[in-house]
Design a protein around this motif. Structure first.
Motif, PDB file in Angstrom:
ATOM      1  N   ASP A 140     -60.160  32.420 -13.204  1.00  0.00           N
ATOM      2  CA  ASP A 140     -60.540  33.682 -13.503  1.00  0.00           C
ATOM      3  C   ASP A 140     -59.295  34.545 -13.951  1.00  0.00           C
ATOM      4  O   ASP A 140     -58.385  34.720 -13.018  1.00  0.00           O
ATOM      5  CB  ASP A 140     -61.120  34.345 -12.146  1.00  0.00           C
ATOM      6  CG  ASP A 140     -61.871  35.593 -12.241  1.00  0.00           C
ATOM      7  OD1 ASP A 140     -61.817  36.281 -13.195  1.00  0.00           O
ATOM      8  OD2 ASP A 140     -62.374  36.196 -11.232  1.00  0.00           O
ATOM      9  N   TRP A 152     -62.426  37.982  -4.614  1.00  0.00           N
ATOM     10  CA  TRP A 152     -63.241  39.037  -5.161  1.00  0.00           C
ATOM     11  C   TRP A 152     -64.453  38.847  -4.392  1.00  0.00           C
ATOM     12  O   TRP A 152     -64.998  37.861  -4.338  1.00  0.00           O
ATOM     13  CB  TRP A 152     -63.110  38.945  -6.532  1.00  0.00           C
ATOM     14  CG  TRP A 152     -63.838  40.094  -7.213  1.00  0.00           C
ATOM     15  CD1 TRP A 152     -63.921  41.429  -6.857  1.00  0.00           C
ATOM     16  CD2 TRP A 152     -64.648  40.004  -8.152  1.00  0.00           C
ATOM     17  NE1 TRP A 152     -64.661  42.130  -7.882  1.00  0.00           N
ATOM     18  CE2 TRP A 152     -65.510  41.232  -8.576  1.00  0.00           C
ATOM     19  CE3 TRP A 152     -65.526  38.767  -8.640  1.00  0.00           C
ATOM     20  CZ2 TRP A 152     -66.451  41.293  -9.654  1.00  0.00           C
ATOM     21  CZ3 TRP A 152     -66.258  39.041 -10.016  1.00  0.00           C
ATOM     22  CH2 TRP A 152     -66.789  40.300 -10.204  1.00  0.00           C
ATOM     23  N   HIS A 156     -67.462  36.935  -5.877  1.00  0.00           N
ATOM     24  CA  HIS A 156     -67.383  35.410  -6.488  1.00  0.00           C
ATOM     25  C   HIS A 156     -68.416  34.558  -6.074  1.00  0.00           C
ATOM     26  O   HIS A 156     -69.361  34.014  -6.567  1.00  0.00           O
ATOM     27  CB  HIS A 156     -66.058  34.837  -6.190  1.00  0.00           C
ATOM     28  CG  HIS A 156     -64.909  35.122  -6.932  1.00  0.00           C
ATOM     29  ND1 HIS A 156     -63.733  35.239  -6.794  1.00  0.00           N
ATOM     30  CD2 HIS A 156     -64.853  35.131  -8.489  1.00  0.00           C
ATOM     31  CE1 HIS A 156     -62.892  35.764  -8.027  1.00  0.00           C
ATOM     32  NE2 HIS A 156     -63.662  35.506  -8.893  1.00  0.00           N
ATOM     33  N   ARG A 215     -68.376  46.533 -20.714  1.00  0.00           N
ATOM     34  CA  ARG A 215     -68.601  45.195 -20.523  1.00  0.00           C
ATOM     35  C   ARG A 215     -68.268  44.114 -21.354  1.00  0.00           C
ATOM     36  O   ARG A 215     -69.136  43.620 -22.301  1.00  0.00           O
ATOM     37  CB  ARG A 215     -70.142  45.084 -20.163  1.00  0.00           C
ATOM     38  CG  ARG A 215     -70.914  46.194 -19.370  1.00  0.00           C
ATOM     39  CD  ARG A 215     -70.128  46.419 -17.874  1.00  0.00           C
ATOM     40  NE  ARG A 215     -70.201  45.359 -17.077  1.00  0.00           N
ATOM     41  CZ  ARG A 215     -69.045  44.584 -16.650  1.00  0.00           C
ATOM     42  NH1 ARG A 215     -67.943  45.174 -16.563  1.00  0.00           N
ATOM     43  NH2 ARG A 215     -69.028  43.537 -15.834  1.00  0.00           N
ATOM     44  N   ASN A 270     -57.108  39.302  -6.496  1.00  0.00           N
ATOM     45  CA  ASN A 270     -57.692  40.240  -5.999  1.00  0.00           C
ATOM     46  C   ASN A 270     -58.346  39.486  -4.823  1.00  0.00           C
ATOM     47  O   ASN A 270     -59.230  38.461  -4.852  1.00  0.00           O
ATOM     48  CB  ASN A 270     -58.899  40.734  -6.884  1.00  0.00           C
ATOM     49  CG  ASN A 270     -59.709  41.729  -6.387  1.00  0.00           C
ATOM     50  OD1 ASN A 270     -59.327  42.147  -5.340  1.00  0.00           O
ATOM     51  ND2 ASN A 270     -60.601  42.296  -7.146  1.00  0.00           N
ATOM     52  N   SER A 319     -62.071  44.061 -18.870  1.00  0.00           N
ATOM     53  CA  SER A 319     -62.238  45.472 -18.090  1.00  0.00           C
ATOM     54  C   SER A 319     -60.914  46.170 -17.776  1.00  0.00           C
ATOM     55  O   SER A 319     -60.692  47.346 -18.315  1.00  0.00           O
ATOM     56  CB  SER A 319     -62.896  45.366 -16.927  1.00  0.00           C
ATOM     57  OG  SER A 319     -64.176  44.680 -17.454  1.00  0.00           O
ATOM     58  N   GLY A 335     -68.499  41.484 -19.600  1.00  0.00           N
ATOM     59  CA  GLY A 335     -67.703  41.466 -18.470  1.00  0.00           C
ATOM     60  C   GLY A 335     -67.067  39.997 -18.076  1.00  0.00           C
ATOM     61  O   GLY A 335     -67.658  38.989 -18.347  1.00  0.00           O
ATOM     62  N   GLY A 336     -66.228  40.037 -17.375  1.00  0.00           N
ATOM     63  CA  GLY A 336     -65.675  38.994 -16.565  1.00  0.00           C
ATOM     64  C   GLY A 336     -67.059  38.422 -15.233  1.00  0.00           C
ATOM     65  O   GLY A 336     -67.049  37.340 -15.490  1.00  0.00           O
ATOM     66  N   SER A 337     -67.603  39.355 -15.060  1.00  0.00           N
ATOM     67  CA  SER A 337     -68.606  38.899 -14.284  1.00  0.00           C
ATOM     68  C   SER A 337     -69.691  37.937 -14.839  1.00  0.00           C
ATOM     69  O   SER A 337     -70.053  36.878 -14.266  1.00  0.00           O
ATOM     70  CB  SER A 337     -69.438  40.106 -13.693  1.00  0.00           C
ATOM     71  OG  SER A 337     -68.576  41.045 -13.057  1.00  0.00           O
ATOM     72  N   HIS A 368     -57.597  32.025  -9.279  1.00  0.00           N
ATOM     73  CA  HIS A 368     -57.241  33.351  -9.944  1.00  0.00           C
ATOM     74  C   HIS A 368     -55.753  33.113 -10.639  1.00  0.00           C
ATOM     75  O   HIS A 368     -54.861  32.520 -10.361  1.00  0.00           O
ATOM     76  CB  HIS A 368     -56.751  34.358  -8.906  1.00  0.00           C
ATOM     77  CG  HIS A 368     -57.864  34.848  -7.911  1.00  0.00           C
ATOM     78  ND1 HIS A 368     -58.190  36.041  -7.730  1.00  0.00           N
ATOM     79  CD2 HIS A 368     -58.644  34.128  -7.358  1.00  0.00           C
ATOM     80  CE1 HIS A 368     -59.238  35.936  -6.880  1.00  0.00           C
ATOM     81  NE2 HIS A 368     -59.592  34.764  -6.447  1.00  0.00           N
ATOM     82  N   SER A 392     -61.865  38.731 -18.416  1.00  0.00           N
ATOM     83  CA  SER A 392     -62.370  39.976 -18.368  1.00  0.00           C
ATOM     84  C   SER A 392     -61.427  41.063 -19.220  1.00  0.00           C
ATOM     85  O   SER A 392     -60.113  41.163 -18.961  1.00  0.00           O
ATOM     86  CB  SER A 392     -62.512  40.601 -17.155  1.00  0.00           C
ATOM     87  OG  SER A 392     -62.595  42.137 -17.045  1.00  0.00           O
ATOM     88  N   LEU A 434     -68.176  34.601 -15.547  1.00  0.00           N
ATOM     89  CA  LEU A 434     -68.398  33.741 -14.148  1.00  0.00           C
ATOM     90  C   LEU A 434     -69.673  33.262 -13.863  1.00  0.00           C
ATOM     91  O   LEU A 434     -69.737  32.067 -13.436  1.00  0.00           O
ATOM     92  CB  LEU A 434     -67.755  34.445 -13.105  1.00  0.00           C
ATOM     93  CG  LEU A 434     -66.311  34.923 -12.974  1.00  0.00           C
ATOM     94  CD1 LEU A 434     -66.035  36.085 -11.996  1.00  0.00           C
ATOM     95  CD2 LEU A 434     -65.441  33.543 -12.659  1.00  0.00           C
TER      96      LEU A 434
HETATM   97  C1  LIG Z   1     -60.945  38.700  -9.688  1.00  0.00           C
HETATM   98  C2  LIG Z   1     -61.895  39.598 -10.578  1.00  0.00           C
HETATM   99  N1  LIG Z   1     -62.722  38.688 -11.494  1.00  0.00           N
HETATM  100  C3  LIG Z   1     -63.568  39.305 -12.085  1.00  0.00           C
HETATM  101  C4  LIG Z   1     -63.801  40.571 -12.055  1.00  0.00           C
HETATM  102  C5  LIG Z   1     -64.978  41.019 -13.133  1.00  0.00           C
HETATM  103  O1  LIG Z   1     -64.728  42.108 -14.007  1.00  0.00           O
HETATM  104  P1  LIG Z   1     -65.844  42.802 -14.971  1.00  0.00           P
HETATM  105  O2  LIG Z   1     -66.036  44.136 -14.466  1.00  0.00           O
HETATM  106  O3  LIG Z   1     -65.165  42.517 -16.336  1.00  0.00           O
HETATM  107  O4  LIG Z   1     -67.124  41.949 -14.661  1.00  0.00           O
HETATM  108  C6  LIG Z   1     -63.099  41.429 -11.283  1.00  0.00           C
HETATM  109  C7  LIG Z   1     -63.342  42.958 -11.343  1.00  0.00           C
HETATM  110  O5  LIG Z   1     -62.945  43.738 -10.576  1.00  0.00           O
HETATM  111  C8  LIG Z   1     -62.224  41.105 -10.538  1.00  0.00           C
HETATM  112  O6  LIG Z   1     -61.509  41.629  -9.736  1.00  0.00           O
END
Ligand SMILES: Cc1ncc(COP(=O)(O)O)c(C=O)c1O
Length: 389
Positions: free
Chosen positions: A207, A126, A129, A250, A179, A241, A99-101, A174, A239, A104
């Motif tokens: 991001d 978010w 972060h 993920r 977000n 997602s 995932g994006g998490s 972003h 991400s 990061l």
């Molecule tokens: C701004 C931002 N970055 C990263 C993510 C992470 O996404 P993921 O669910 O792919 O880990 C989110 C998820 O809501 C997000 O809003």
């Protein structure tokens, strides 16, 4: 030993889901969710994802490990979608992440390993972060990115933060669909940011979690691409997602944009090494799905078309809400011009609670609403409840 631990607070958004599901009132509305929902309230699986999964089921021959870098073909296709032709491909290091998490976190670990100490973060952001960056040992410097009463991006604050940052500091941006505010940076603003980041010797960490949810697949990365033509080095956390609806699979990637193929190789090996000491190798399925879609022009076209439908649904709801709410808060006309799933309403916590208890409208205390949580048929009722506050 466990007695040395203290109980950690539950995630307030997860608690909200629990409260919503216990509410038995028929007209209740959930504006707190963090996922896309369609007009029937479902978080759909894209048609192209289903087709790709059927294909994978038929053709996949092994479940052997994919390696810490993940699926290289997936990375090539994803980078083409994100970066286009802006940078020489051999100068870009890519590693597939959970995932994006995950992207990061690897980015933060890499910054820490490079000796970077500080990352600049515009607030609100978010909620995950700051904890991710802190967990990687980075110091966080914050500035106010958005003015909630006027619903406008506080661009002067962003510029002052960049002007006050020291060479080598990282800065989180972003890419689009901010977000939680939906606040938009204009093209000239991106140009100013890019020039400042380059001039001050800062490292941008961009991001990108909502490509296609704002103005369109290309437009949502236009600012990022401009930045990449101006700065020598950058990190881009992607991400899949939301854009591919693959949340639980993920799926994501971290890309390091460098100045040479040897630098890219060094960055790649470090990202892979950091992955190895954390989760070792990324999960395969979501990336295999994305690869299958992006490698097939027919599936890619169908995916982009369905994504565009979701985007138009959200822009339509934004417009209806903005027009209906303008009477109470003049500034809320601005939410029609914002982008992505979220906006942050100028509500006091007591008003958020009143909406919840008196009217069954759920959102977190911050006043963040998910536009996609609303069905068209619910908009008029929600506007009326807001107006009665
Ligand atoms: C701004 C931002 N970055 C990263 C993510 C992470 O996404 P993921 O669910 O792919 O880990 C989110 C998820 O809501 C997000 O809003």
């Amino acid at each position: 030993m466990f007695d040395a631990l203290t109980r950690q607070p539950d995630d307030p958004l997860l608690a909200l889901i629990g409260l919503f599901s216990k509410d038995e009132r028929p007209g209740k509305v959930d504006l707190g969710v963090g996922v896309y929902r369609d007009e029937t309230g479902r978080t759909p699986i894209f048609r192209a994802v289903k087709a790709a999964e059927r294909r994978l089921l038929e053709t996949q021959e092994t479940k052997a490990y994919v390696g810490p870098e993940g699926d290289l073909v997936f990375l090539d296709h994803l980078w083409a979608l994100v970066g286009g032709e802006t940078v020489e491909r051999s100068h870009v290091a890519g590693v597939q992440t959970p995932g994006g998490s995950g992207a990061l976190r690897l980015a933060a670990d890499l910054i820490h390993r490079m000796g970077g100490r500080k990352i600049w973060l515009g607030l609100p952001s978010w909620p995950n972060h700051a904890p991710i960056f802190k967990a990687a040992g980075l110091e966080i410097a914050t500035y106010d990115f958005f003015d909630i009463p006027s619903q406008l991006v506080s661009f002067d604050n962003l510029v002052s933060a960049l002007e006050g940052a020291a060479a080598g500091d990282a800065v989180l941006l972003h890419a689009s669909c901010h977000n939680p505010t939906g606040g938009v940076l204009s093209e000239p603003q991106w140009m100013e940011i890019a020039a400042l980041v380059a001039e001050r010797g800062l490292l941008p960490l961009v991001d990108l979690a909502y490509q296609g949810f704002g103005r369109g697949l290309e437009q949502d990365v236009a600012g990022l691409r401009h930045l990449l033509t101006v700065v020598p080095e950058a990190l881009v956390a992607v991400s899949c997602s939301k854009s591919f609806g693959l949340y639980r699979e993920r799926t994501g990637a971290i890309f390091g944009v460098t100045t040479s193929s040897s630098s890219a190789d060094t960055v790649r090996s470090n990202l892979a090494g950091l992955a190895r000491t954390s989760y070792s190798m990324p999960p395969d399925h979501g990336a295999a799905v994305v690869r299958t879609i992006l490698a097939d022009p027919e599936l890619a076209r169908d995916w982009a078309e369905e994504l565009e439908g979701m985007r138009l649904r959200m822009t339509g709801i934004r417009k209806m809400l903005a027009e209906g709410l303008r009477g109470r808060w003049q500034s809320l006309g601005a939410i029609a011009g914002q982008e992505g799933m979220f906006s942050m309403l100028p509500l006091a916590e007591a008003e958020v609670m009143r909406l919840r208890t008196d009217h069954g409208i759920y959102m977190p205390g911050s006043g963040r609403i998910n536009i996609a949580g609303l069905k068209t048929a619910e908009v008029a009722g929600v506007i009326q409840k807001f107006t009665s506050l």
